[in-house]
Design an enzyme around this catalytic site. Sequence first.
Site, PDB file in Angstrom:
ATOM      1  N   HIS A 260      35.839  42.345  40.117  1.00 13.97           N
ATOM      2  CA  HIS A 260      35.661  43.368  39.098  1.00 13.97           C
ATOM      3  C   HIS A 260      34.233  43.287  38.566  1.00 13.97           C
ATOM      4  CE1 HIS A 260      36.763  46.139  35.919  1.00 13.97           C
ATOM      5  NE2 HIS A 260      36.267  45.303  35.025  1.00 13.97           N
ATOM      6  N   ASP A 262      31.773  45.170  36.001  1.00 17.47           N
ATOM      7  CA  ASP A 262      31.562  46.191  34.980  1.00 17.47           C
ATOM      8  C   ASP A 262      30.256  46.922  35.268  1.00 17.47           C
ATOM      9  OD1 ASP A 262      33.881  45.720  33.445  1.00 17.47           O
ATOM     10  OD2 ASP A 262      32.955  43.982  32.499  1.00 17.47           O
ATOM     11  N   ASP A 372      41.043  46.994  33.701  1.00 18.82           N
ATOM     12  CA  ASP A 372      40.418  46.432  32.490  1.00 18.82           C
ATOM     13  C   ASP A 372      40.141  47.484  31.422  1.00 18.82           C
ATOM     14  OD1 ASP A 372      39.336  44.365  30.954  1.00 18.82           O
ATOM     15  OD2 ASP A 372      37.314  44.758  31.664  1.00 18.82           O
ATOM     16  N   HIS A 577      34.372  52.033  31.179  1.00 15.24           N
ATOM     17  CA  HIS A 577      35.228  51.531  30.106  1.00 15.24           C
ATOM     18  C   HIS A 577      34.587  50.499  29.178  1.00 15.24           C
ATOM     19  CE1 HIS A 577      36.336  48.638  33.448  1.00 15.24           C
ATOM     20  NE2 HIS A 577      36.072  47.788  32.464  1.00 15.24           N
TER      21      HIS A 577
END
Length: 1031
Positions: A260, A262, A372, A577
Amino acid sequence: MYHQPVLKNRRTLLERAEKFISDIYFTDCNLRGRLYGDTCPLKSLSSYLSEKRIPFSEAVTKNFQPYNVGDNFGPTWWTCWFKLSLTIPEKWRGKEVHLRWESDGEGMVWKDGQPVQGLTKEGEKTSYILTDCLQDGEPHSWDLYVELGCNGLFGAGQGSMIAAPDPDKKFSVQKAELVVFNRDVRELLTDFEMLVDIVKLLGEGEQRGFQALFTANEMVNLCDPANPSSFPAARSLAQKFFKQKNGESQHVVHAMGHCHIDSAWLWPYEETIRKCGRSWVTVIRLMEKNPDFIFTCSQAQEFQWVKEWYPGLYSEIQQHVQQGRFIPVGGTWVEMDGNLPSGESMVRQFLEGQNFFKAEFGKYCKEFWLPDTFGYSAQLPQIMQGSGITRFLTQKLSWNLVNTFPHNTFFWEGIDGSQVLTHFPPGNSYEMKGKVEDLMNTLKNNKDKGRANHSAALFGFGDGGGGPTQLMLDRLDRVQDTDGLPKVLMSSPDQLFSALEDDSGLLCRWTGELFLELHNGTYTTQAKIKQGNRQCEVLLHDVEVSSCLAMCKSKGFPYPAAKLQEIWRLLLLNQFHDVLPGSCIEMVVDDALAYYKEIECSGTRLLEEACKALALGVQTGACSAVLNTLAWERTEVVSLSTQEGTGPPKLALITVPSVGMAVIQENLAPSCPVTVTPQADGTVHMDNGILKAVLDQRGCVISLKLANTNREAIADGCLGNQFVVFDDVPLYWDAWDVMDYHLQTRKPVVEVVKRAAVTRSGGLRGSVSFSLRISDRSAITQEVILDAHCPYLKFNTQVEWAESHKFLKVEFPVRVRNPNATYEIQFGHLQRPTHRNTSWDWARFEVWGHKWADLSEHGFGVAVLNDCKYGYSCHDNTLTLSLLRAPKAPDLHADMGSHQFTYALMPHMGCFQEASVIQHAYNLNFPLRLMPKAIGQLQQPWSAFSVSGDAVVLETIKQAETKKNALVVRLYESHGGSASVTVSTPLALKEAWQCDLLERADPEGRVAVTSSGISMDFRPFQVRSLLLFLE
């Protein structure tokens, strides 16, 4: 051979095994101390420090200076390039040799001009394999480069991970050397680690745990760390244990590599590009050594970045995608926020993402992947299905602060009835490490035991990138089918969901939103980002509508498809997000606001060009017509531009047809002019024949009545438009969280700087202005506006905000009673409780919504509308709009400065559907657009599209993605009931087809086009799209 009897003291045997592999205790004689053999210094090490992130081709041309290990460099966000010259000693022939590199920055190894591996201490990647077994025929000397970002895996927080970055932090390389790596020691250490963890996790009540304990103890007896020839006997004991199999009914864990990343968070967008490169090139290296390794990867934007910045790596990724090992998932442009983007923005996330994956890899994604994000809209199931996706994976609801979500595998049903198979990995993480603990948590935490016997385990360092390691793969390989543990299958999302679908008969259903009981401060934090998002969504809508109309009315007008895609992608990127929610560092905020400015500049130019084409002439300075991009007739007061210094703008009342244009008649008088009357007691009365309002000297609404019925909206003895400030100190996640206890610190804003005074006395518009002091650092100035023919009271607000850990809201206690309030969401609305009966109710003390929220009882209600806010609450009869927060991490200056925004109060008879609250909220957000004066004047109002019923909203008009002679028209049912409508247009249509959200025509969905239009039926909250081919 005689054996001493096995001791039965569990503690001593367990600790003996732990110390045998400890990296702290007894490393002079234990196994861990033998992991590395001889070392050799580098032949030379030099560096070049760059303020900017420069490409390899530029870096190698720079002047490198000698560097000594331990020397500092920096500051934060700079880049230090290192040139390494190295020669492996001849005596290491037959050995596995690594470059050992330890630094507090994030590194990338470059060899022969290509990135080959990431080096990140926090991601357990501190060595680069130079050779598995040094041979005479292979090179012994190399020149390598290491690109080192002056930031850690999680940025450079000053004092804590989420603190604002330390701009002056210095970095260093602590170790740079050649070393012999003893692979046999590593393998034996992994055996021991897994056995010790089994002992700990199974506990004293399990026979299998004691078997693991005695196996590990006997391995210590057999193993002499100084004598590698003793290792095989010890390893054979471990292998015997691991190969003792489970029964057929054991739970199956589908292990998938994941990383993951970001797109921006505690680091800027630019650094994310390098994080992708470091992480993904390391994955490719692992795939070369592990033929069964499967890796899942989301976010089309990040693939696009790698394609642009690392084309060689991207080619390798494409090859592994075709092999089914590097698996794109998610189907969206980024892993966007699940609450705040508009319905159309969510559609575009999938449209851009799915089209990218199809174009680049030849297939659409089957699964939506959003592990997330801070909650999930109840319209997502329908949007997923319309985008070719019927499966959903996340885990964020495991973060709930109050209630434990009751399922891990279930069918999620949206507000329209659409269902998707949903899986929350029971291990409650998207960055497991392949440890026994991860597997046991996956087994024990499964809340659907007996209903689902398959679960996902996503392994690899995440958030800041890093991804899987060889050690994680080795751990999982040992326990593929080991008695006492769940079965482990190196798997793919498709395998997992196929297994779940095959045995889904007993799965439960969850209807409505997936509300995260945490991080509800993100509905308000970084108000300018949220305002930029809303304004850009509106602008892009209007550009598309006006460009389509211009294309139809002026055959030579080129639809700006390429430019629109470019700026849409910028908007979608900012919906990531941690950006749109405001939980990012100041550098990211600056980047996001710059992107909004770019969208605004480009979008405004495109809008002007479309309006010029629509006006059939050239601009001559004065405005002559108005464009309405919404699909209903609007009668509103508009401001006409005036020359600078000539006073307030001139006003005009105009009626504009649905998706159409009308000429401005400047002398058109309202049927009931607005009056604004100051009273002797200091109050001000405002009246437009629809509403009658009374304001006190502080600008609070004492009374607000519907003129026709004299029905009062404000609760007895209460004040509307009451600003209130709360202490806002969360437990940890500063920008993210507002806690329930903040409600106990309510303080009304009462200090008047300037009393309410009339600024427009009436006619087409009346207004009253006032100023309040929040503190010695912050103040509010507001203009309360009442327009002719307008059913709501509007509050144009300016706040100078310089607080610390405070929360500003505005309250409207209303004379309405209902146990539920209604909030607009994407393509619809939903209800939430106004009471706190249960923990599920009071956990929703702060909720999100879009353009409006409404509290109604039978026959009457009150709505709050806004043009850029998302945070709401409604307790008992008080509707509250959240305005500004003041967190200090990860952005020390979050929300500081000047803010301008508008909200409105709309009392109404009947329910909000009958009162057209939905349409008026659109009107507040989507301004009537002034068009340039043209040579060819518009003789009469012209409408391009209209819809026969109020329940159905025509949301979008755009050119089809791949069909230049076709328009896509998207509509949704907004009231929550079945509806039948007719869509009418004067445009010459060749044919019309139903299509999905990816604009793929339904082969059986041809729609009849008659002289009266296109007839359509809708289920409650159904979203439908039409593909209209033009003559």
